[in-house]
Scaffold this motif. Structure first.
Motif, PDB file in Angstrom:
ATOM      1  N   GLY A  78       0.791  -1.217   0.000  1.00 22.21           N
ATOM      2  CA  GLY A  78       0.000   0.000   0.000  1.00 22.21           C
ATOM      3  C   GLY A  78       0.825   1.269   0.000  1.00 22.21           C
ATOM      4  O   GLY A  78       0.294   2.360   0.174  1.00 22.21           O
ATOM      5  N   LEU A  79       2.134   1.152  -0.229  1.00 17.89           N
ATOM      6  CA  LEU A  79       3.024   2.322  -0.225  1.00 17.89           C
ATOM      7  C   LEU A  79       3.700   2.452  -1.581  1.00 17.89           C
ATOM      8  O   LEU A  79       4.919   2.336  -1.727  1.00 17.89           O
ATOM      9  N   ASP A  80       2.868   2.665  -2.589  1.00 21.67           N
ATOM     10  CA  ASP A  80       3.347   2.818  -3.950  1.00 21.67           C
ATOM     11  C   ASP A  80       3.817   4.254  -4.162  1.00 21.67           C
ATOM     12  O   ASP A  80       3.222   5.201  -3.629  1.00 21.67           O
ATOM     13  N   ALA A  81       4.882   4.429  -4.926  1.00 23.45           N
ATOM     14  CA  ALA A  81       5.529   5.734  -5.051  1.00 23.45           C
ATOM     15  C   ALA A  81       5.211   6.385  -6.389  1.00 23.45           C
ATOM     16  O   ALA A  81       4.970   5.719  -7.392  1.00 23.45           O
ATOM     17  N   SER A  82       5.231   7.708  -6.404  1.00 23.55           N
ATOM     18  CA  SER A  82       5.098   8.464  -7.645  1.00 23.55           C
ATOM     19  C   SER A  82       6.438   9.039  -8.089  1.00 23.55           C
ATOM     20  O   SER A  82       6.539   9.633  -9.155  1.00 23.55           O
ATOM     21  N   SER A  83       7.448   8.849  -7.264  1.00 23.12           N
ATOM     22  CA  SER A  83       8.781   9.379  -7.544  1.00 23.12           C
ATOM     23  C   SER A  83       9.814   8.351  -7.119  1.00 23.12           C
ATOM     24  O   SER A  83       9.572   7.543  -6.215  1.00 23.12           O
ATOM     25  N   LEU A  84      10.967   8.383  -7.776  1.00 29.64           N
ATOM     26  CA  LEU A  84      12.088   7.552  -7.340  1.00 29.64           C
ATOM     27  C   LEU A  84      13.198   8.397  -6.735  1.00 29.64           C
ATOM     28  O   LEU A  84      14.351   7.984  -6.665  1.00 29.64           O
ATOM     29  N   ASN A  85      12.838   9.615  -6.288  1.00 27.35           N
ATOM     30  CA  ASN A  85      13.729  10.387  -5.426  1.00 27.35           C
ATOM     31  C   ASN A  85      13.654   9.812  -4.020  1.00 27.35           C
ATOM     32  O   ASN A  85      12.629   9.248  -3.623  1.00 27.35           O
ATOM     33  N   LEU A  86      14.707   9.968  -3.259  1.00 30.01           N
ATOM     34  CA  LEU A  86      14.709   9.466  -1.890  1.00 30.01           C
ATOM     35  C   LEU A  86      13.606  10.136  -1.081  1.00 30.01           C
ATOM     36  O   LEU A  86      13.340  11.337  -1.251  1.00 30.01           O
ATOM     37  N   PRO A  87      12.929   9.393  -0.200  1.00 26.92           N
ATOM     38  CA  PRO A  87      11.825   9.973   0.569  1.00 26.92           C
ATOM     39  C   PRO A  87      12.263  11.103   1.492  1.00 26.92           C
ATOM     40  O   PRO A  87      13.391  11.132   1.989  1.00 26.92           O
ATOM     41  N   GLY A  88      11.336  12.023   1.737  1.00 29.25           N
ATOM     42  CA  GLY A  88      11.590  13.114   2.657  1.00 29.25           C
ATOM     43  C   GLY A  88      12.617  14.104   2.116  1.00 29.25           C
ATOM     44  O   GLY A  88      12.626  14.428   0.922  1.00 29.25           O
ATOM     45  N   VAL A  89      13.494  14.558   3.000  1.00 30.10           N
ATOM     46  CA  VAL A  89      14.513  15.540   2.602  1.00 30.10           C
ATOM     47  C   VAL A  89      15.881  14.882   2.433  1.00 30.10           C
ATOM     48  O   VAL A  89      16.927  15.557   2.475  1.00 30.10           O
ATOM     49  N   GLN A  90      15.901  13.582   2.217  1.00 30.02           N
ATOM     50  CA  GLN A  90      17.176  12.871   2.108  1.00 30.02           C
ATOM     51  C   GLN A  90      17.978  13.298   0.876  1.00 30.02           C
ATOM     52  O   GLN A  90      19.210  13.284   0.906  1.00 30.02           O
ATOM     53  N   GLU A  91      17.292  13.627  -0.225  1.00 33.57           N
ATOM     54  CA  GLU A  91      18.013  14.102  -1.416  1.00 33.57           C
ATOM     55  C   GLU A  91      18.761  15.404  -1.100  1.00 33.57           C
ATOM     56  O   GLU A  91      19.915  15.590  -1.509  1.00 33.57           O
ATOM     57  N   GLN A  92      18.105  16.318  -0.351  1.00 36.48           N
ATOM     58  CA  GLN A  92      18.754  17.574   0.027  1.00 36.48           C
ATOM     59  C   GLN A  92      19.948  17.314   0.927  1.00 36.48           C
ATOM     60  O   GLN A  92      21.009  17.940   0.785  1.00 36.48           O
ATOM     61  N   LEU A  93      19.779  16.391   1.867  1.00 33.39           N
ATOM     62  CA  LEU A  93      20.890  16.022   2.747  1.00 33.39           C
ATOM     63  C   LEU A  93      22.049  15.476   1.920  1.00 33.39           C
ATOM     64  O   LEU A  93      23.213  15.862   2.126  1.00 33.39           O
ATOM     65  N   MET A  94      21.742  14.602   0.978  1.00 32.06           N
ATOM     66  CA  MET A  94      22.791  14.015   0.146  1.00 32.06           C
ATOM     67  C   MET A  94      23.521  15.089  -0.666  1.00 32.06           C
ATOM     68  O   MET A  94      24.765  15.101  -0.712  1.00 32.06           O
ATOM     69  N   ASP A  95      22.770  15.986  -1.274  1.00 30.76           N
ATOM     70  CA  ASP A  95      23.381  17.037  -2.084  1.00 30.76           C
ATOM     71  C   ASP A  95      24.370  17.867  -1.263  1.00 30.76           C
ATOM     72  O   ASP A  95      25.493  18.154  -1.718  1.00 30.76           O
ATOM     73  N   GLU A  96      23.966  18.245  -0.057  1.00 27.99           N
ATOM     74  CA  GLU A  96      24.820  19.100   0.766  1.00 27.99           C
ATOM     75  C   GLU A  96      26.038  18.347   1.287  1.00 27.99           C
ATOM     76  O   GLU A  96      27.142  18.900   1.347  1.00 27.99           O
ATOM     77  N   VAL A  97      25.875  17.115   1.669  1.00 28.08           N
ATOM     78  CA  VAL A  97      27.015  16.334   2.168  1.00 28.08           C
ATOM     79  C   VAL A  97      28.021  16.105   1.047  1.00 28.08           C
ATOM     80  O   VAL A  97      29.245  16.173   1.261  1.00 28.08           O
ATOM     81  N   LEU A  98      27.535  15.845  -0.163  1.00 26.22           N
ATOM     82  CA  LEU A  98      28.447  15.647  -1.287  1.00 26.22           C
ATOM     83  C   LEU A  98      29.242  16.911  -1.602  1.00 26.22           C
ATOM     84  O   LEU A  98      30.381  16.844  -2.091  1.00 26.22           O
ATOM     85  N   LYS A  99      28.688  18.077  -1.295  1.00 32.59           N
ATOM     86  CA  LYS A  99      29.361  19.339  -1.568  1.00 32.59           C
ATOM     87  C   LYS A  99      30.536  19.602  -0.622  1.00 32.59           C
ATOM     88  O   LYS A  99      31.361  20.484  -0.887  1.00 32.59           O
ATOM     89  N   THR A 100      30.619  18.852   0.468  1.00 32.54           N
ATOM     90  CA  THR A 100      31.712  19.086   1.422  1.00 32.54           C
ATOM     91  C   THR A 100      33.071  18.737   0.828  1.00 32.54           C
ATOM     92  O   THR A 100      34.106  19.180   1.346  1.00 32.54           O
TER      93      THR A 100
END
Length: 785
Positions: free
Chosen positions: A527-549
């Motif tokens: 019952g948890l079908d997705a409309s996106s294959l981006n990481l759930p929540g704000v994890q994509e933003q977290l990843m982007d910023e950590v990679l910038k370090t």
């Protein structure tokens, strides 16, 4: 066998209609430790008055639904309570027929205190059927010690769309891989005594739903259905003697699987020879009235399902118990058909010794052992897939690492949707069902590296609030999901602290992915079908910023589906896919990061480039990408892909005979050497392509594989035998046909990384194969001095 048949017939002849129908019913009871209970019916706790034992059990009952796995009670105390119900059945009912007990068991017995094995995706990622057979055997042992007679697994749905919430329950996207893993799982679970019964689900095509939405219609021709989605079921039925099959919720071309005679009776029973029990998925029969609208009332729904071949409603207290009796009175169901079904139930109860041993031996319950934990960790370790690595992994000794991510220290992050911490309701919440031996990634990494070497900052949360109550019954959810969704956090305030921790470390371990749940209570699961294959929540933003370090970043993906993660694919130094690795997952991940385990899993799924490419699988038809081929069509990491900390050299590829008659077999061999400095496992994958056929065939199809363990410098010869029958398919006339002609043989390290290729030919006339066609390849591995 004959003695059981005679005894069952004697019982049958003495039964009233109500007593017969009661044997086709399973009651879902919330059993308290004192033996009292509430009845679960369509998502409601019905408050019954009067003698509830008499009302529910007075005519007998076929099964009890999840008597351990509904409440998070102590298993031994719960066993005493269940024994009270059995005592009532064998002493207070006229015929004294005990109930069978069934439980969920995909990742282990879904019971407080039981071992939680990895998800089915992890099973598929091991490419090791023998190991999965051992895991299933351990699950079977735990179920048998609990007195369970039927387990609701394995899932043989063939993955097709990464958006589908139940993807984590599958073995992967290839029918042959799913079938082979299913055979091992069923044989292991059932053991030599075919007890507990394994239950193949969801028959059939459930994973190909419209838009990857739960319960949605399946748009699939019968030829494709048979060649892709039915193949694992056929392989398991023909080779593993499974005890039960569960039809799926959806409809195909307007016919619900629950009431599909041509699939359940004609195909499964008559053509394949299945002789076990057909059981309804939870609430599936009432959906014939409420959702599919192919029945006007419960009597019609009961008749449709029963006449299609259904034996038991799991669970059911209204449709079969009341509707089937009404259907008999109306002439919608015959007495003879009812008797045949009841006879099957009684014979199964007699065969499993339910009459002689109705009570659970409380002192014999043996679950959650250290031995099984070690096995769960082994499965987890062998399922980890190293998707990318520039040499950053394994981590060097003495390094200081920043451990970042909402899942890095989360107690439930390792578990699939059908694991106790996700599914069970407890008086103190799900945490009390986390296995005692389980470790989070943080705890395990601190154990192997030392606490002083690990700087932990979550960076974000997936959810701000705790999950108050597990949702595990479709009837608990309204059609809009109102009031059930667990809202994802949007708080980004912790990202700055995570980046600061990253800047202080030599390398960063960024853990991202899913929290499994059900019906709105997680990011992946039923019952948890997705409309996106981006990481759930704000994890994509977290990843982007950590990679910038600018610090080396290793991404650990703990998930029930592949995510696109384009930033990580481009900029991370390494990516380790852990799927949902169970109670040993934290240890497996930590040990792999520091080199105590050499990753050897291979992806059972393609990692798609884009959600817009869905559905995408490696074994597509050539035209699937459009013309011209769409840029987003294809994979970031292909099916079968996986790296290692060592290197392997392949040589001496040989095909014994490139041409064989249509009753012959190909023999293919090669040598594999560990040319690196550490021990490891290589996986050899054999694919074929039918160059010209009477129907459109896939661009590639997996037909054999082997997992080979090698120490540094060690060399082994691997010999595959492929019967000609493996090159067959369901053809134009809906028969399994073997056509002569030419085929490409492709031997590789993934579906894209092909090392050797050869042309094969099958000679002779086209022929229709018998029911007993040879659907399995074989492999032998010998050391080379």
């Amino acid at each position: 066998m004959q003695q059981n048949r005679e005894r069952a017939q004697q019982l049958l002849h003495s039964m009233t209609i109500e007593e017969k129908v009661a044997q086709l019913v399973s009651a879902w009871l919330e059993i308290r430790e004192d033996g009292t209970f509430n009845v679960r019916e369509y998502g409601q706790k019905e408050q019954r008055t009067g003698d509830v034992y008499q009302e529910v059990l007075g005519k007998g009952i076929g099964q009890l639904t999840r008597p351990f796995g509904t409440m998070a009670n102590d298993p031994r105390k719960q066993a005493k309570a269940i024994n009270k119900l059995q005592h009532y059945l064998v002493t207070q009912t006229r015929l004294k027929i005990p109930a069978m007990l069934h439980e969920e068991c995909l990742t282990g017995a879904m019971i407080k205190g039981a071992t939680v094995f990895p998800s089915a995706l992890n099973y598929g990622a091991t490419w090791d059927p023998d190991l999965i057979g051992r895991a299933a055997s351990a699950i079977g042992d735990e179920l048998r010690s609990l007195g369970i007679h039927q387990g609701l697994a394995p899932v043989l749905d063939v993955a097709r769309d990464a958006r589908w919430g139940r993807l984590e329950e599958t073995f992967g996207e290839d029918p042959y891989l799913c079938g082979l893993m299913g055979i091992s799982y069923v044989k292991g679970l059932q053991g030599p005594g075919r007890s507990p019964l394994a239950t193949l689900k969801h028959f059939v095509g459930h994973s190909f739903s419209e838009g990857a939405r739960n319960h949605a219609p399946v748009h699939c021709g019968m030829r494709e259905l048979r060649n892709t989605f039915a193949l694992p079921f056929e392989m398991v039925v023909r080779n593993a003697n499974p005890g039960s099959v569960m039809p799926a919720y959806h409809d195909i071309d307007g016919i619900p699987c629950t009431s599909n005679y041509s699939l359940v009776t004609d195909l499964l029973k008559k053509q394949w020879g299945f002789d076990g029990l057909i059981v309804a998925d939870y609430e599936a029969i009432v959906q014939l009235v409420n959702d599919h609208h192919v029945a006007d009332d419960m009597a019609e729904a009961a008749a449709l399902a029963f006449n299609a071949g259904m034996d038991i409603e799991l669970p059911g207290f209204t449709v079969f118990k009341e509707g089937l009796i009404e259907a008999l009175y109306r002439g919608l169901v015959t007495d003879e058909a009812l008797d045949r079904s009841v006879l099957r139930i009684l014979e199964e109860k007699l065969r499993q010794g339910v009459f002689e041993h109705p009570y659970i031996q409380e002192d014999a319950i043996d679950i959650g052992s250290a031995k099984n934990h070690a096995l769960a960790r082994e499965v987890a370790e062998k399922s980890l897939v190293l998707l990318k690595n520039d040499g950053t992994l394994p981590l060097k000794k003495g390094m200081k690492v920043a451990l970042i991510g909402a899942l890095a220290d989360h107690p439930y992050a390792m578990f699939g949707g059908y694991a106790p911490p996700v599914h069970l309701q407890g008086s103190h919440g799900p945490k009390e069902t986390v296995p005692a031996l389980a470790k989070t990634i943080r705890t395990a990494l601190e154990d192997v590296m030392g606490k002083e070497q690990v700087l932990f900052e979550p960076g974000c949360m997936l959810y701000e609030s705790k999950m108050e109550r597990a949702v595990f019954f479709p009837g608990d959810v309204n059609e809009q999901g109102g009031g059930t969704a667990h809202e994802l956090s949007k708080d980004t305030s912790g990202i700055k602290r995570a980046c600061e921790a990253s800047s202080k470390a030599d390398a960063t371990i960024l853990v991202v992915g899913d929290l499994a749940g059900l019906f709105g209570q997680g990011t992946v699961g039923e019952g948890l079908d997705a409309s996106s294959l981006n990481l759930p929540g704000v994890q994509e933003q977290l990843m982007d910023e950590v990679l910038k370090t600018g610090k080396p970043v290793v991404v650990v993906l703990v998930s029930g589906r592949p995510y696109t993660m384009h930033a990580a694919v481009t900029d991370a130094r390494a990516i380790l896919s852990a799927w949902l690795p169970g109670e040993g997952g934290g240890e497996a991940i930590a040990r792999t990061l520091v080199g105590l385990n050499n990753p050897s899993g291979r992806s059972p799924l393609s990692f798609p480039k884009s959600v817009g490419a869905m559905p995408y699988v490696y074994n597509h038809h050539k035209k699937a990408g459009g013309l011209p081929t769409q840029k987003q069509f294809g994979s970031l990491f292909p099916f079968g892909h996986g790296l290692s900390y060592t290197s392997f050299a392949w040589s001496d590829f040989q095909v014994e005979q490139n041409q064989i008659p249509n009753n012959g077999e190909f023999k293919v061999s090669l040598q594999v050497e560990n040319s690196g400095k550490v021990g490891g496992d290589e996986v050899i994958e054999l694919y074929i392509h039918d160059k010209v056929a009477s129907i459109v065939r896939p661009v590639k199809e997996l037909k054999a594989f082997a997992r080979v363990s090698l120490e540094p410098g060690e060399k082994k010869k691997v010999l595959f035998t492929l019967p000609a029958d493996l090159f067959s398919f369901i053809g134009e006339r809906m028969e399994r046909v073997l056509e002569s002609g030419s085929f490409d043989l492709l031997v590789g390290k993934s579906s894209d990384d092909i090392v050797f290729a050869s042309e094969l030919s099958i000679l002779g006339e086209h022929k229709v194969l018998p029911k007993s066609w040879r659907c399995l390849s074989s492999v032998s591995i010998v050391s080379v001095s």
